[in-house]
Design a protein around this motif. Structure first.
Motif, short mmCIF file in Angstrom:
data_model
loop_
_atom_site.label_atom_id
_atom_site.label_comp_id
_atom_site.label_asym_id
_atom_site.label_seq_id
_atom_site.Cartn_x
_atom_site.Cartn_y
_atom_site.Cartn_z
N GLY A 15 1.77 -4.29 -6.20
CA GLY A 15 0.45 -4.18 -6.83
C GLY A 15 0.55 -4.24 -8.34
O GLY A 15 -0.14 -5.02 -9.00
N CYS A 16 1.43 -3.43 -8.91
CA CYS A 16 1.57 -3.40 -10.37
C CYS A 16 2.21 -4.67 -10.90
O CYS A 16 1.86 -5.16 -11.97
N THR A 17 3.16 -5.24 -10.15
CA THR A 17 3.78 -6.49 -10.57
C THR A 17 2.73 -7.59 -10.66
O THR A 17 2.76 -8.43 -11.56
N SER A 18 1.75 -7.56 -9.73
CA SER A 18 0.66 -8.53 -9.77
C SER A 18 -0.16 -8.36 -11.04
O SER A 18 -0.90 -9.25 -11.43
N PHE A 49 4.04 4.06 -7.13
CA PHE A 49 3.51 5.41 -7.32
C PHE A 49 2.36 5.69 -6.35
O PHE A 49 1.99 6.83 -6.15
N GLY A 50 1.78 4.65 -5.85
CA GLY A 50 0.69 4.81 -4.90
C GLY A 50 -0.69 4.61 -5.48
O GLY A 50 -1.62 4.28 -4.76
N PHE A 51 -0.84 4.80 -6.79
CA PHE A 51 -2.18 4.72 -7.37
C PHE A 51 -2.47 3.28 -7.80
O PHE A 51 -2.71 2.99 -8.97
N CYS A 52 -2.46 2.37 -6.82
CA CYS A 52 -2.46 0.95 -7.10
C CYS A 52 -3.71 0.49 -7.85
O CYS A 52 -3.70 -0.50 -8.56
N ASN A 53 -4.80 1.21 -7.64
CA ASN A 53 -6.06 0.82 -8.26
C ASN A 53 -5.97 0.85 -9.78
O ASN A 53 -6.69 0.13 -10.47
N LEU A 54 -5.11 1.71 -10.31
CA LEU A 54 -5.03 1.90 -11.75
C LEU A 54 -3.80 1.26 -12.37
O LEU A 54 -3.37 1.62 -13.45
N GLY A 55 -3.20 0.33 -11.65
CA GLY A 55 -1.98 -0.28 -12.14
C GLY A 55 -2.20 -1.12 -13.38
O GLY A 55 -3.32 -1.48 -13.68
#
Lengths: 597, 161
Positions: A15-18, A49-55
């Motif tokens: 998610g964050c890499t995206s 970390f799990g909080f993908c929405n805020l990546g």
């Protein structure tokens, strides 16, 4: 060993890499070197970390400062302000809508507060590409303990007493599965890790593999010791390139350190692990199909018995466990079965990871003790439904599961309660839907998926799901007839009882569960030819509001069906008979005069 | 059909395939891995490649064809220069991935699974990309675009013109 005054953990999950977290890390490295801080500040790539929405997510230790939505161009300011001057960059801190001040530390954030990270413990904490960081978190100690101090039967006994059940969906007791394989006498046995995460909308296995690959390798070796196997396979989706790379790297490192291979810890125990790639077939999550695919064949299931514990991979006794199941094993060995069994409900012990997605504010990966209510998940951890919309349903178990409604908000979530509510635990996808989602359409979506993924071997699944999909297509396009609901239910019952594998046996669940809880919505489609959620295109009618229409004629010019007529500077009208409901007029109208209902 | 010229010449594709086989091994259980790497190199798996592989691995062609057509990752047709993979996982679907697909179909004038006549774009639906936080999300040759609305479609296509 070198010491750093500050550790910067940057999420390197998918998610964050995206969202360009790789570039952010690169910029941080460069800024740190530019300012000569490379011996003081260390940047570490971690798992999710799990909080993908805020990546992209980034945490700075020792303070534990939690930064979110960090852009690559923020690197210079963070280095200057935080690492040199010691002041957190306030605009990048997490801000909770209910709180007036910014939240600095990770553990005080509502999203993390209610969670208990067992399977996900190392995700976001260690560098998954560095085996020493894993060992520093007591990694491979559980394996050493098993090999040095415990007999295989004692290991199996600990897993049995812990109450661990399969996290892949079925919920079969893991210790019992291992015991079956232990009792099958053969000179060759196998351990297989099922990482073919097929449920659309579930990504917990991927995150564990990306964030803590050694945890899985260690647990597979423990399983190998327990049942008497010397070879393991990880069957992982080719669609998860980061996970595959990290696994390959981890296997190589473990071999170099003598933690995989021959005579591990100087004992007689030898164990190797290889990777096999899945090539995009949902049915391969079913264990016998997975075995066929691992052998290089079409992933078609076969009848059980014989169970894989007796006759599995290459016809040898095999245990197949899901990623999350394995992720719990090392912690149970290290902390004792009593610790694990103290969490959860009577028949469901420990924690469960859910991929929280859909119409929810905090999208991401969460791990909660069994027995947590849906209300806590949606409103406390998930932060509620966006735009103040009303909660309608939550789908668990993906295409094999069912939906939970408002009436289920307060039941403790565990295997048995979910089954009793007409859904299932599944692998842990939890998709939240609001009032704008049409449940008939959702049922059709899932059935379209299972129908496409049906391997075609057995007729009830191959033909039955096709017929069900045709009926749902009829209903959602306004051609439904009163007998359709009965036909759907009859077909569903037959498919469930006559299909060869779990794919077919569970495929009708989303339809049955939506009919049970949202029968009125089906009836509105069939009798009134209306879609209450205004999703099903064919059931909508378009209307021009004469008050708002300025008579510019733009809509009429673009209407491909010539259904819009009128005089310039006077309100236009739509001929509903001619209208093909393409929606083009709505996007063209500059005055918001056209609506659908 | 493998190369028919009968001389010493060898199709360079087959040279690459030999390299892949040497690296992974010719055991039947490596078939899916081998196919995956060959497709990564060639872009698709035409019949002559499958036939060559059948001979090189000692597996019947019918079996290889069966595997190629079973798994959604493999394709026997060439794909466009840019492959637009729209995530059709549940999280994206409930957030309107269906409308995004419809908009691409409208603008490219092709259906999902087809390639534009100029060979520029292939439109594909794909299974969950696991980036549910960005839903609805799509991927063009590895570049991810998230939180899409139908208004973004023209802009994305323009980047790859």
């Amino acid at each position: 060993m070198e010491f750093y005054r500050t550790h910067v953990l940057v999420c390197a999950g998918t998610g964050c890499t995206s969202m360009d977290s790789r570039l952010l890390r690169q910029n941080l490295y460069e800024e740190i070197i530019k300012r000569g801080l490379e011996k003081e500040v260390k940047v570490i790539e971690t798992g999710c970390f799990g909080f993908c929405n805020l990546g992209p997510i980034m945490v700075v230790y020792p303070e534990g400062t939690f930064y979110c939505q960090v852009k690559p161009q923020d690197a210079a300011q963070i280095v200057e302000e935080h690492f040199i001057k010691g002041r957190p960059v306030e605009r990048l801190l997490y801000q909770h809508e209910k709180e007036t001040t910014d939240v600095v530390e990770m553990e005080n954030i509502e999203f993390f507060k209610h969670q208990k990270r067992v399977a996900l413990h190392n995700c976001g904490l260690i560098d998954p590409e560095n085996i020493e960081e894993y060992i520093a978190q007591d990694g491979y100690f559980a394996l050493a303990h098993c090999l040095k101090d415990l007999t295989p039967l004692e290991v199996i006994d600990i897993i049995k007493k812990s109450g661990l059940r399969g996290r892949g969906g079925g919920g079969f007791p893991t210790g019992t599965k291992w015991e079956f394989a232990y009792k099958s006498k053969d000179d060759q046995k196998y351990v297989v890790c099922n990482a073919d995460e097929g449920d659309p909308g579930a990504f917990m296995d991927r995150s564990i593999l990306e964030g803590d690959p050694h945890g899985i390798l260690e647990a597979m070796a423990i399983a190998g010791y327990a049942i008497g196997a010397n070879q393991g396979y990880i069957y992982v989706r080719a669609e998860y390139p980061i996970a595959v790379e990290r696994l390959k790297h981890a296997i190589k490192q473990a071999r170099e350190y003598g933690l995989l291979g021959d005579h591990i810890f100087g004992t007689d125990f030898c164990f190797n692990i290889d990777i096999r790639l899945g090539a995009g077939a949902f049915v391969c999550g079913e264990e016998t199909a997975l075995l066929a695919s691992t052998e290089g064949r079409r992933g078609e299931p076969r009848p059980r018995p014989p169970f894989p514990a007796v006759k599995g991979l290459f016809d040898k006794p095999t245990i197949i466990n899901n990623v999350e199941t394995f992720a719990n094993v090392t912690k149970i060995i290290r902390n004792g079965w009593e610790w694990f069994a103290s969490m959860g409900t009577e028949k469901s012990k420990g924690t469960k990871v859910f991929a929280l997605a859909g119409k929810i504010n905090n999208i991401g990966l969460i791990e909660i003790p069994m027995g947590t209510t849906l209300r806590t998940i949606i409103y406390d951890i998930g932060g509620g439904i966006p735009k103040g919309k009303k909660f309608k349903a939550a789908q668990t178990g993906g295409p094999s599961g069912g939906c939970l409604t408002e009436a289920h908000l307060d039941i403790p979530i565990d295997y048995d309660n979910l089954t009793a509510a007409g859904s299932m635990m599944g692998s842990g996808g939890l998709i939240v839907m609001d009032e704008d989602n049409c449940m008939v359409d959702i049922a059709r979506f899932f059935l379209e998926f299972t129908q496409e993924e049906s391997c075609g071997k057995c007729p009830p699944c191959r033909i039955g799901t096709k017929r069900m999909l045709e009926i749902l297509d009829k209903i959602t396009t306004g051609k439904g007839t009163p007998e359709d609901l009965d036909n759907l239910e009859t077909l569903a019952t037959t498919i469930k009882s006559a299909s060869l594998c779990a794919l077919g046996q569970t495929a009708p669940n989303p339809v049955l569960s939506t009919i049970k809880h949202f029968r009125k919505e089906y009836e509105a489609h069939i009798y009134d030819k209306k879609c209450p959620a205004r999703v099903c295109q064919a059931l909508l009618s378009y209307k021009i509001d004469p008050q708002k229409c300025k008579g510019c004629g733009l809509c009429a010019r673009y209407c491909p069906a010539e259904a819009i007529t009128g005089k310039i500077k006077e309100p236009f009208t739509i001929d509903v008979e001619k209208c093909i409901k393409c929606g083009d007029c709505i996007t063209r109208c500059k005055f918001g005069a056209i609506s659908k209902e | 059909m493998s190369c028919q010229c009968g001389s010493a010449c060898k199709d360079e594709r087959f040279v690459k395939i030999d390299q892949i086989l040497d690296q992974n091994g010719r055991d039947e259980s490596m078939l899916i891995q081998n196919l995956e790497q060959i497709q990564h190199f060639l872009g698709f798996l035409p019949e002559d490649v499958q036939a060559y592989l059948a001979e090189a691995m000692g597996i019947p062609l019918s079996k290889i064809y069966g595997v190629v057509t079973f798994y959604s990752l493999f394709t026997t047709e060439p794909i466009g220069k840019y492959k637009i993979s729209i995530c059709l996982g549940t999280a994206c679907y409930v957030k309107g991935a269906g409308e995004i697909v419809a908009e691409f179909e409208k603008q490219l004038k092709i259906k999902v699974g087809q390639t534009t006549p100029d060979g520029r774009f292939t439109l594909a639906g794909c299974r969950c990309l696991g980036a549910c936080g960005l839903a609805p999300v799509l991927n063009v040759n590895g570049k991810v675009f998230g939180r899409l609305t139908t208004d973004d479609v023209a802009g994305i296509l323009a980047q790859f013109e």
